[in-house]
Design an enzyme around this catalytic site. Structure first.
Site, PDB file in Angstrom:
ATOM      1  N   PHE A 147      37.186  11.657  51.570  1.00  0.00           N
ATOM      2  CA  PHE A 147      36.548  11.450  50.370  1.00  0.00           C
ATOM      3  C   PHE A 147      37.732  10.882  49.677  1.00  0.00           C
ATOM      4  O   PHE A 147      38.768  11.365  49.436  1.00  0.00           O
ATOM      5  CB  PHE A 147      36.152  12.869  49.700  1.00  0.00           C
ATOM      6  CG  PHE A 147      35.970  12.637  48.323  1.00  0.00           C
ATOM      7  CD1 PHE A 147      34.410  12.251  48.020  1.00  0.00           C
ATOM      8  CD2 PHE A 147      36.682  12.620  47.217  1.00  0.00           C
ATOM      9  CE1 PHE A 147      33.875  11.909  46.633  1.00  0.00           C
ATOM     10  CE2 PHE A 147      36.242  12.283  45.866  1.00  0.00           C
ATOM     11  CZ  PHE A 147      34.939  11.924  45.561  1.00  0.00           C
ATOM     12  N   ASP A 232      46.516   9.464  51.082  1.00  0.00           N
ATOM     13  CA  ASP A 232      45.741   9.902  49.897  1.00  0.00           C
ATOM     14  C   ASP A 232      46.187  11.264  49.476  1.00  0.00           C
ATOM     15  O   ASP A 232      45.777  12.254  50.052  1.00  0.00           O
ATOM     16  CB  ASP A 232      44.258   9.516  50.038  1.00  0.00           C
ATOM     17  CG  ASP A 232      43.448   9.834  48.847  1.00  0.00           C
ATOM     18  OD1 ASP A 232      44.141  10.458  47.851  1.00  0.00           O
ATOM     19  OD2 ASP A 232      42.250   9.719  48.796  1.00  0.00           O
ATOM     20  N   LYS A 261      45.313  12.385  39.697  1.00  0.00           N
ATOM     21  CA  LYS A 261      44.920  13.764  39.026  1.00  0.00           C
ATOM     22  C   LYS A 261      46.241  14.438  38.398  1.00  0.00           C
ATOM     23  O   LYS A 261      46.269  14.084  37.320  1.00  0.00           O
ATOM     24  CB  LYS A 261      44.377  14.457  40.344  1.00  0.00           C
ATOM     25  CG  LYS A 261      42.959  14.168  40.873  1.00  0.00           C
ATOM     26  CD  LYS A 261      42.266  15.389  41.732  1.00  0.00           C
ATOM     27  CE  LYS A 261      41.156  14.432  42.247  1.00  0.00           C
ATOM     28  NZ  LYS A 261      39.999  14.016  41.333  1.00  0.00           N
TER      29      LYS A 261
END
Length: 406
Positions: A147, A232, A261
């Protein structure tokens, strides 16, 4: 079926959302109005322990005073210039973040998906301009269960049908291999491979941790074959797993970090691609950019976040509390839980289908003042702010015990 909403103000606000917001989310039936530390309060005045942390964007908790102070100070001075000009906050932020990652350069963006898209562009440019791949032939190896975001390019190399189906046609150039299988990854690399793009720990898949040594093997393979390793770390990085980056768990340094984030301190979107000059230096003026990327407000907040991480306090805290969490969760296996996976303050908990779905367990926990999120049917994820206390974790797990027993 969602739990019924009985509180009038909550129900009214959710009804307005249903009427006027696109239905691209299925949130729990709670309307939050305030947050402090690991706790939030809804419009009815009920408090909840937040064990989601906005998918790790709130690693430092709600309303962290140092982060708020940095934002307030910058709000009074300058918020946006675009990259058409320099601003006095961007240079110190870029230097501090590069130093934290042990790299030379930073390319700032806004969202995590933008960081991933940017990483793909950088990898392709590097493949053509440095490695010598034939024009338009570059490929990127990705993992099953990944994801990396919701843009059309990214969902095109997802194997989650909910993310992918109905949104094609998709961009070519991606090769899938099983996550955790270094031999399959090595076999997938050829003369056109520019990069391997991986989450060191797969978050949306349910906090899936690869076998010990996998990341070291990936690093060795990519180095030997002349391929970039792109990590990531948008969810896993910046203290979440008890180290600055999840790659640190295996003493691995990738060629490229993708960050986001928590980098924005839970206040605003801020992401970045971080790499050495021989990689990021391939991007030329005019080839990539963002009006808001690197804005002075985000840079001021990001600098404060990096300075907090540089102390090591949050990493140490997440590691210690993660050991506590793992020991407590182990007691649930066979008692309403079929498996747990824990890395620092990040856990995937697989619910026994006899006790309900992940969504149903999340709704029962909501009723008891605990916020978690389900994924892939039977799994709930726990990712509390790194400021959470051990006693608060214990209380939340007691609520889970009651929910699973009921």
């Amino acid at each position: 079926m969602s739990a019924p909403v009985r509180d009038s103000q909550t129900a009214a606000l959710i009804a307005v959302e249903d009427a006027h917001l696109a239905h691209n989310y299925h949130p729990l039936p709670v309307v939050i109005t305030r947050g402090e530390g690991a706790w939030v309060t809804d419009v009815e005045g009920k408090r909840y322990l937040d064990l989601l942390s906005a998918y790790s964007a709130l690693n430092f908790g709600h309303s962290h005073p140092a982060i708020l102070a940095a934002a307030r100070d910058q709000l009074d001075r300058l918020t946006l210039t675009s990259r058409a000009y320099h601003n006095d906050r961007l240079a110190p932020f870029a230097q501090a973040l590069a130093d934290l990652a042990g790299k030379d350069m930073v390319l700032p963006m806004n969202t995590g998906a933008e960081a991933v898209e940017t990483g793909i562009k950088v990898a392709r440019a590097w493949g053509y301009r440095v490695k010598g791949i034939a024009p338009d032939a570059a490929t990127v190896v990705v993992a099953h269960g990944n994801f990396h975001g919701r843009t059309t390019t990214i969902v095109g190399f997802s194997d989650d049908p909910d993310a992918r189906e109905g949104f094609g046609p998709f961009a070519p150039g991606f090769v899938h291999v099983p996550f955790g299988d270094a031999a399959a990854l090595a076999a997938a690399i050829d003369e056109n491979t520019a990069a391997v793009l991986l989450e060191p720990i797969q978050g949306e898949a349910g906090v899936v941790i690869p076998p010990e040594g996998y990341l070291r093997e990936v690093r060795e393979i990519t180095r030997e074959r002349g391929v970039l390793m792109i990590a990531d770390e948008i969810q896993s990085g910046l203290g979440r797993v008890g180290t600055t980056f999840a790659c640190d768990r295996e003493q691995v340094v990738p060629d490229v970090y993708l960050l986001g984030k928590a980098l924005g301190g839970g206040i605003l979107p801020l992401s970045a691609v971080v790499a050495d000059a021989d990689v990021l230096g391939v991007i030329r003026p005019g080839e990539h950019g963002s009006t808001f990327g690197g804005n002075p407000l985000a840079a001021a907040v990001g600098l404060q976040v990096v300075e907090m991480l540089a102390s090591g306090e949050f990493q140490t805290r997440a590691a210690a509390l993660g050991q506590h969490l793992e020991a407590k969760l182990a007691e649930f296996v066979g008692r309403g839980v079929t498996a747990v996976r824990v890395a620092g303050l990040w856990a995937g908990i697989d619910i026994d289908p006899a006790r309900g779905t992940g969504r149903e367990v999340a709704e029962r926990l909501l009723a008891r003042g605990v916020l978690v999120k389900d994924t892939h049917g039977q799994t709930i994820r726990i990712a509390p702010p790194l400021v959470v206390r051990a006693t608060e974790l214990d209380w939340a797990l007691e609520q889970l015990r009651v929910v699973l027993a009921g």
